[in-house]
Motif scaffolding. Structure first.
Motif, PDB file in Angstrom:
ATOM      1  N   TYR A  74       0.836  -1.203   0.000  1.00  0.00           N
ATOM      2  CA  TYR A  74       0.000   0.000   0.000  1.00  0.00           C
ATOM      3  C   TYR A  74       0.875   1.259   0.000  1.00  0.00           C
ATOM      4  CZ  TYR A  74      -4.143  -2.816   0.823  1.00  0.00           C
ATOM      5  OH  TYR A  74      -5.170  -3.713   0.688  1.00  0.00           O
ATOM      6  N   TRP A  75       1.949   1.210   0.796  1.00  0.00           N
ATOM      7  CA  TRP A  75       2.830   2.369   0.888  1.00  0.00           C
ATOM      8  C   TRP A  75       3.615   2.543  -0.414  1.00  0.00           C
ATOM      9  CZ3 TRP A  75       4.803  -0.241   5.961  1.00  0.00           C
ATOM     10  CH2 TRP A  75       3.736  -0.309   6.878  1.00  0.00           C
ATOM     11  N   ALA A  76       4.004   1.408  -0.998  1.00  0.00           N
ATOM     12  CA  ALA A  76       4.753   1.468  -2.257  1.00  0.00           C
ATOM     13  C   ALA A  76       3.887   2.066  -3.368  1.00  0.00           C
ATOM     14  CB  ALA A  76       5.238   0.073  -2.647  1.00  0.00           C
ATOM     15  N   ASN A 136      -3.156   3.679 -12.522  1.00  0.00           N
ATOM     16  CA  ASN A 136      -3.044   4.810 -11.586  1.00  0.00           C
ATOM     17  C   ASN A 136      -1.713   4.765 -10.853  1.00  0.00           C
ATOM     18  OD1 ASN A 136      -3.539   5.642  -8.518  1.00  0.00           O
ATOM     19  ND2 ASN A 136      -4.837   6.944  -9.794  1.00  0.00           N
ATOM     20  N   THR A 137      -1.317   3.576 -10.416  1.00  0.00           N
ATOM     21  CA  THR A 137      -0.005   3.371  -9.792  1.00  0.00           C
ATOM     22  C   THR A 137       0.258   1.868  -9.732  1.00  0.00           C
ATOM     23  OG1 THR A 137       1.400   3.795  -7.855  1.00  0.00           O
ATOM     24  CG2 THR A 137      -0.930   3.365  -7.430  1.00  0.00           C
ATOM     25  N   TYR A 138       1.509   1.487  -9.453  1.00  0.00           N
ATOM     26  CA  TYR A 138       1.817   0.054  -9.379  1.00  0.00           C
ATOM     27  C   TYR A 138       3.054  -0.156  -8.521  1.00  0.00           C
ATOM     28  CZ  TYR A 138       5.754   0.830 -12.484  1.00  0.00           C
ATOM     29  OH  TYR A 138       6.929   1.282 -12.999  1.00  0.00           O
ATOM     30  N   THR A 139       3.282  -1.400  -8.140  1.00  0.00           N
ATOM     31  CA  THR A 139       4.533  -1.782  -7.498  1.00  0.00           C
ATOM     32  C   THR A 139       4.879  -3.194  -7.963  1.00  0.00           C
ATOM     33  OG1 THR A 139       5.705  -2.068  -5.390  1.00  0.00           O
ATOM     34  CG2 THR A 139       3.394  -2.706  -5.420  1.00  0.00           C
ATOM     35  N   PRO A 186       8.927 -12.321  -8.484  1.00  0.00           N
ATOM     36  CA  PRO A 186       8.262 -11.029  -8.285  1.00  0.00           C
ATOM     37  C   PRO A 186       6.968 -10.925  -9.094  1.00  0.00           C
ATOM     38  CG  PRO A 186      10.116 -10.798  -9.801  1.00  0.00           C
ATOM     39  CD  PRO A 186      10.110 -12.220  -9.350  1.00  0.00           C
ATOM     40  N   TYR A 187       5.970 -10.282  -8.467  1.00  0.00           N
ATOM     41  CA  TYR A 187       4.707 -10.104  -9.180  1.00  0.00           C
ATOM     42  C   TYR A 187       4.254  -8.652  -9.097  1.00  0.00           C
ATOM     43  CZ  TYR A 187       2.587 -10.883  -4.484  1.00  0.00           C
ATOM     44  OH  TYR A 187       2.246 -10.835  -3.164  1.00  0.00           O
ATOM     45  N   GLY A 188       3.461  -8.275 -10.086  1.00  0.00           N
ATOM     46  CA  GLY A 188       3.000  -6.895 -10.159  1.00  0.00           C
ATOM     47  C   GLY A 188       1.697  -6.710  -9.409  1.00  0.00           C
ATOM     48  N   LEU A 189       1.530  -5.525  -8.846  1.00  0.00           N
ATOM     49  CA  LEU A 189       0.277  -5.124  -8.209  1.00  0.00           C
ATOM     50  C   LEU A 189       0.028  -3.682  -8.594  1.00  0.00           C
ATOM     51  CD1 LEU A 189       0.956  -6.585  -4.663  1.00  0.00           C
ATOM     52  CD2 LEU A 189      -1.046  -7.152  -6.047  1.00  0.00           C
ATOM     53  N   GLY A 190      -1.204  -3.366  -8.850  1.00  0.00           N
ATOM     54  CA  GLY A 190      -1.462  -1.987  -9.238  1.00  0.00           C
ATOM     55  C   GLY A 190      -2.875  -1.545  -8.939  1.00  0.00           C
TER      56      GLY A 190
END
Lengths: 393, 146
Positions: A145-147, B68-71, B89-93
């Motif tokens: 969430y912070w990232a 909108n955003t991702y990590t 590693p996997y993406g989340l957004g």
């Protein structure tokens, strides 16, 4: 409403204590606070206690368990939970009890023993507990969430990986000098940038750990107690805020957020801090020491803006110019922060207040901010919980 | 539009969150016609203050939106998250849908290093694991529109 003072504080050092239970950890902090205040246990007229959500029935009745250790006196003992702002709630209730005249001397207690590793869902019902959804459907531990928010800052304002690392460096320098800190190693920028990437752009050393710990404050409006105290600290305001409709922050445990902002980011913290500024007549420009919730390096930057210490998008400028360090505009987390202590949900908000009070009482040793007159402690709890406490001498 | 709760041996891990349709995978939401708010999940209402809360309708969000955003999550999420094998590693957004709501989800079948904010994304399904009955247990996810 009458003036309320902190007349005693206590802390148990923070760490992982597998050989002790929470009452034993809490006992150390309570005993220290009693000694510091000069008050006897039987003079405490109310106990407001933060609960331990991972402590079973005992954890939910933490105040009674601690009262039992010191001797039951029949006073009101109230147990409260507001996520990581739990201690703010306990403190605020103790303050209100005294300010309203219900009691003259009261105690706010926070003690927590955290499970190892990730704090996953505590129920199985997604219809009732939306925490279940993020653990089952999307695999989103808290730092994600912070990232997600941090990435937006990078894009919008030009924060850099070096900024995030430098925050850890600064906090570690303070933590190394705080005897109660769990982590006392001083880091270099390079070491932080070489730590493992957890969730891009946040690295391992830029995210706080979970710890065990305890903190206690004894508050009073009794002139004799205030006079007897070793440097009493006035509570100029202690407030709580919840989130506001239209807050665009992706809030921990939620899987959605409004696309169009109709409220400030971290609106619960915006609300708590603005209430405190209004009640106390003190503004960010007056604050010498700020203890903010550095759950990650992102929080450090974001909270400077959320609490009005600089304009939107300007936090990295403050950081780079040294405005958050010793000699700067406001010294941020001279305790070493959660970065050096780790977070202990039920205890951390009171711990922040104890550390802030230590600065005002000239007890911070090598970390002492010269001529410290106003200190502020700001908390951040998931699902829209926040508290602000402003202290003066 | 045809709306289905299962699709060719695929079942959702938890119900009422997304549907398969002949117009792609769609996130299930609810719209309050009184205050204009969209909810996700549909059963977690969060109305505007003072809304009469009387006209809430279940809706499906568009299949496409903007990133909108991702990590990129570099460690496997602990249980109860479950996939066949370690997917890190996997993406989340967060994907912003035209209805005015951002929804979080896994980002799959995409070059994660090439992601950029604002790019067009579509909702897809993602099979996490096979259950004891041989069903493919799925969640919703997003990928870049090529």
């Amino acid at each position: 409403m009458r003036d309320v003072y902190i007349v005693g504080t206590g802390e148990h050092p923070w760490g992982k204590f597998t050989d002790r239970n929470f009452v034993q950890v809490g006992e150390v902090a309570v005993a220290e606070a009693l000694k510091d205040s000069g008050a006897r246990w039987s003079e405490i007229q109310a106990i407001m206690s933060g609960i331990l959500i991972y402590g079973g029935n005992a954890g939910h009745l933490s105040g009674q368990y601690i009262e039992g250790m010191f001797g039951e006196t029949g006073i009101p003992v109230v147990n409260v939970y507001n996520a990581c702002a739990t201690g703010s709630a306990a403190l605020r209730m103790a303050y209100n009890s005294i300010a309203s005249g219900e009691t003259d001397t009261a105690m706010a207690v926070g003690v927590d023993m955290m499970p190892k590793g990730f704090l996953t869902a505590k129920s199985d019902d997604p219809k009732q507990d939306r925490d279940v959804l993020r653990w089952r459907m999307t695999g989103m531990p808290n730092p994600v969430y912070w990232a997600l928010e941090c990435r937006k800052r990078f894009e919008k304002y030009g924060d850099t990986p070096e900024d995030l690392a430098d925050i850890k460096v600064l906090l570690s320098q303070f933590g190394a000098k705080n005897p109660n800190a769990r982590y006392k190693k001083e880091y270099t920028r390079e070491e932080v940038l070489n730590s493992k990437m957890v969730c891009d752009p946040l690295r391992l050393y830029e995210i706080c750990a979970v710890s065990d710990g305890a903190a206690v404050v004894i508050l009073s409006a009794d002139p004799k107690k205030i006079q007897a105290a070793n440097k009493p600290v006035k509570i100029a305001a202690t407030t709580m805020g919840s989130a506001m409709y239209g807050d665009p922050t992706i809030r921990i445990s939620a899987l959605s957020a409004p696309a169009k902002a109709e409220a400030p980011m971290l609106s619960e913290s915006y609300s708590a801090s603005r209430q405190a500024y209004e009640k106390s007549g003190i503004g960010p420009e007056d604050v010498d020491v700020l203890e903010l919730p550095d759950n990650s390096s992102w929080h450090y930057l974001q909270y400077l803006e959320t609490c009005g210490f600089c304009g939107e998008g300007e936090a990295h400028k403050m950081l780079r110019e040294g405005q958050t360090q010793m000699g700067g505009k406001v010294v941020v987390n001279p305790s070493g922060g959660f970065s050096s202590f780790g977070e202990a949900i039920g205890a951390q908000a009171i711990w922040q207040v104890v550390e802030a009070a230590d600065q005002l009482r000239g007890r911070a040793g090598e970390r002492q901010v010269p001529d410290c007159k106003v200190a502020m402690a700001q908390t951040y709890g998931l699902m829209g919980n926040s508290g602000t406490t402003i202290l003066t001498v | 539009m045809e709306v289905m709760d299962t699709m060719e041996g695929k079942i959702p891990r938890l119900p009422e969150l997304f549907s398969w349709t002949d117009e792609g995978v769609r996130i299930r939401s609810a719209k309050c016609h009184d205050c204009g708010t969209y909810f996700f999940p549909e059963y977690h209402a969060q109305h505007r203050p003072d809304c009469p809360r009387e006209n809430v309708e279940k809706v499906l969000l568009s299949n496409k939106g903007k990133l909108n955003t991702y990590t990129i999550q570099h460690f496997m999420c602990p249980p109860p998250f479950k996939t066949d094998g370690d997917i890190a590693p996997y993406g989340l957004g967060l994907v912003e849908f035209p209805e005015g709501i951002c929804v979080a989800g896994l980002i799959v079948e995409t070059d994660l290093d090439a992601l950029s904010l604002g790019q067009e994304m579509e909702t897809i399904d993602y099979v996490m694991y096979k259950d004891e009955d041989g069903n493919d247990v799925a969640t919703w996810a997003f990928r870049a529109v090529k």
